[in-house]
Design a protein around this motif. Structure first.
Motif, PDB file in Angstrom:
ATOM      1  N   GLY A 177       0.842  -1.194   0.000  1.00 37.36           N
ATOM      2  CA  GLY A 177       0.000   0.000   0.000  1.00 37.36           C
ATOM      3  C   GLY A 177       0.873   1.237   0.000  1.00 37.36           C
ATOM      4  O   GLY A 177       2.085   1.175   0.169  1.00 37.36           O
ATOM      5  N   VAL A 179      -2.373   4.420  -1.639  1.00 36.84           N
ATOM      6  CA  VAL A 179      -3.327   3.315  -1.692  1.00 36.84           C
ATOM      7  C   VAL A 179      -3.291   2.571  -0.368  1.00 36.84           C
ATOM      8  O   VAL A 179      -2.216   2.325   0.203  1.00 36.84           O
ATOM      9  CB  VAL A 179      -2.976   2.376  -2.857  1.00 36.84           C
ATOM     10  N   SER A 180      -4.491   2.212   0.074  1.00 33.50           N
ATOM     11  CA  SER A 180      -4.567   1.480   1.341  1.00 33.50           C
ATOM     12  C   SER A 180      -4.024   0.072   1.151  1.00 33.50           C
ATOM     13  O   SER A 180      -4.091  -0.507   0.054  1.00 33.50           O
ATOM     14  CB  SER A 180      -6.023   1.417   1.836  1.00 33.50           C
ATOM     15  N   ARG A 220      -4.012  -3.556   0.833  1.00 33.50           N
ATOM     16  CA  ARG A 220      -5.067  -4.470   0.425  1.00 33.50           C
ATOM     17  C   ARG A 220      -5.009  -5.740   1.254  1.00 33.50           C
ATOM     18  O   ARG A 220      -3.962  -6.154   1.748  1.00 33.50           O
ATOM     19  CB  ARG A 220      -4.921  -4.791  -1.053  1.00 33.50           C
ATOM     20  N   ASP A 278      -0.461   7.553  -4.780  1.00 34.15           N
ATOM     21  CA  ASP A 278      -1.900   7.656  -4.521  1.00 34.15           C
ATOM     22  C   ASP A 278      -2.262   7.252  -3.108  1.00 34.15           C
ATOM     23  O   ASP A 278      -3.466   7.204  -2.756  1.00 34.15           O
ATOM     24  CB  ASP A 278      -2.665   6.775  -5.519  1.00 34.15           C
TER      25      ASP A 278
END
Length: 594
Positions: free
Chosen positions: A141, A147-148, A150, A145
């Motif tokens: 992650g 991003v969390s 996953r 961006d």
């Protein structure tokens, strides 16, 4: 969504070589993990799995034998320790935070523009060429961006190629030293692709074996073998591999050499010397032949059942025992001895062929027979073992000289030759009548004879009167003809001379009794005691000098010029054409033209 991290594979060697039967191959693979973001990426694990897919060739059959490790491209002080090892439970190589050390955060962190290197070393590459797919799984992650993290992983597939050798290799003999006398075969082996044509050439370049490419088969690397009889001597073989139908293409070349335990050389061997392996005796090839030496370098001994040589140079020759006879070779010839000292020995032979024999006498083996003694003037032949002169009986006698009173046939009553002081007399019928000498040729300084004739009684013959030689014909007394290529005579007396061709006379030609000259049967002139009568036309290219005068007569007149009468014209006119008639008188002369 694509993986947050970027992956790239580098191998060493660049193209991993697939293992072959009984020939394992090891390789190294580097998985480069890059953070291409400008923000850190937090990751939980990165797995490198080798899936067995239909289109994939397995990278290794023994992943536990692979040495795995991980490195950062640069290390920060706050970075936690990482590990990268085989995870048999997940059937992959997994990179994660070290489970043996305390870490400061729950997940690993890869800074912006950072990179990791996942190393897989000492990979036992599996057999079979082709593509090996790798499955890269990451749980991560963050990034640009943010991003969390996953719950599931991102998946990326990468691949690398495994290759088998594309050229022939390992051209070798099964044994490089062969004993042809023991019928050991020559076995040549090599391995290579099955889609090449193979040919084996001997040392002369001649093709001795051909192995064509396997048509329609899947490309593979395989073992080849060819067996034949062992060569007689050291031989180099060349393996030539070409693509089918390559024509004049050079192809690939490999060579190997085999040797014979006992080599044979048809054309000969050049070496300065040959030495034994155990006793170290040596044969040296000198300028004038061969020398045999013992291990100390002294002249050695030659042992053989027979020796067939053109020449032997030695100081002495002796039988095998110490008491046997022996022969020495002094400057003057040969001495034969026997025993331990220099006692002259006996030479026993069926025949003796010698240029000379020095001895006092020669006799038969049996007593009481003829013998020859050698005196100062020569040889004397005796009979009955006494001093009485004997007889010499032989098929031929070749001597420089023969002193005898006479020579005759073995049978009495035939021709014989006696030798008086004046020369030789040939007699016939065992008496004193003169005999005949018959020979193919006679080369004599002179012959005194009454006459000479051909072999037949009717042939021509020559008699020798006091005044010279007379040639007669038909065995009678008519004069004959002499035929010769040339005749060189001081004088020639003949009744008639006929010349065919040309006659060249050097000097004067004197004809005592007159001469007649004809040409092709036509008479040209005849000489008489007081004149020459010409029957042809005379042409004089130069002057004709007449001492007494000249007279020309024809049918009705004539012209004469003499000192007594001057010039007289009789019975003819005188004409001067294209000229003048003059008369001179007095002294000095007074010329008057008429």
């Amino acid at each position: 969504m694509p993986s947050l991290l970027h992956y790239e594979i580098v191998t060493n060697p660049t193209s991993l070589r697939a293992s072959l039967t009984d020939e394992p191959s090891l390789g190294t693979m580097y998985v480069i993990v890059s953070n291409t973001h400008q923000s850190p990426v937090e990751w939980d694990y990165i797995d490198v799995a080798m899936p067995l897919l239909a289109l994939s060739s397995n990278l290794t059959d023994d992943p536990s034998a692979v040495t795995a490790s991980i490195e950062r491209t640069y290390q920060n002080a706050h970075d936690d320790a990482l590990e990268f090892a085989w995870d048999s439970g997940n059937d992959c190589f997994r990179a994660q935070l070290s489970r043996t050390q305390v870490h400061t955060r729950g997940n690993a962190l890869l800074d912006a523009h950072g990179a990791l290197v996942l190393k897989l070393e000492n990979i036992p590459v599996s057999e079979g060429a082709g593509l090996s797919l790798l499955e890269i799984r990451e749980r991560a992650g963050g990034g640009d961006d943010n991003v969390s993290m996953r719950h599931d992983h991102y998946t990326t597939h990468l691949g690398l190629a495994k290759q088998t050798p594309r050229v022939p290799r390992n051209f070798r003999p099964q044994k490089s030293l062969l004993n042809g006398d023991a019928n050991e075969p020559l076995v040549l082996q090599w391995d290579g692709p099955n889609d090449l044509d193979y040919a084996i050439l001997d040392q002369t370049g001649a093709e001795v074996h051909r192995e064509p490419a396997v048509r329609g088969a899947a490309p593979a690397h395989q073992e080849y073998s060819w067996s034949t009889s062992a060569p007689k001597r050291g031989t180099t073989y060349t393996l030539v591999a070409k693509a089918p139908g390559a024509g004049q293409q050079r192809g690939y070349f490999l060579t190997t050499t085999v040797h014979a335990v006992v080599p044979e050389f048809e054309s000969g061997t050049r070496t300065p010397w040959v030495e034994g392996t155990a006793n170290r005796g040596r044969v040296t090839f000198a300028t004038d032949g061969v020398e045999v030496r013992d291990p100390k370098g002294d002249l050695g001994r030659v042992r053989a059942d027979k020796a067939d040589v053109d020449n032997v140079t030695t100081r002495l020759v002796q039988g095998r025992t110490d008491s046997a006879g022996w022969i020495t070779f002094p400057d003057r010839g040969v001495n034969v001895y026997h025993g331990h000292d220099s006692t002259p020995g006996i030479l026993t032979a069926a025949q003796v062929d010698a240029e000379g024999v020095n001895t006092k006498w020669v006799g038969s083996r049996e007593a009481g027979q003829g013998w020859i003694e050698f005196t100062q003037p020569g040889a004397t032949l005796h009979k009955d073992a006494g001093q009485e002169l004997g007889a010499l009986t032989a098929d031929k006698v070749d001597v420089n000289g023969l002193n005898t009173t006479w020579v005759g046939d073995r049978d009495g009553g035939k021709g014989w030759v006696e030798f008086p002081q004046s020369g030789i007399n040939v007699r016939k019928d065992g008496g004193q009548a003169w005999g005949n000498v018959a020979a193919d040729k006679a080369d004599l300084n002179g012959i005194n004879t009454k006459w000479v004739q051909g072999r037949g009684t009717g042939d021509g013959w020559i008699e020798f009167p006091t005044e010279g030689v007379r040639v007669l014909r038909d065995g009678g007394h008519d004069l004959g003809a002499v035929t010769a290529d040339k005749a060189n005579l001081n004088e020639l007396h003949t009744v008639e001379a006929r010349v065919s061709g040309e006659a060249h006379v050097q000097g004067l030609l004197t004809v005592g009794g007159g001469m007649k000259l004809s040409h092709d049967g036509e008479r040209m002139f005849v000489t008489l005691p007081d004149r020459i009568i010409f029957y042809g036309i005379n042409e004089f290219k130069k002057w004709v000098s007449l001492e007494r005068g000249m007279a020309v007569s024809f049918q009705t007149g004539g012209v004469s010029m003499t000192k007594e009468n001057g010039v007289l014209f009789r019975g003819s006119d005188v004409q001067i054409q294209q000229g003048q008639l003059s008369i001179s008188t007095g002294n000095p002369p007074q010329v008057r033209f008429l």
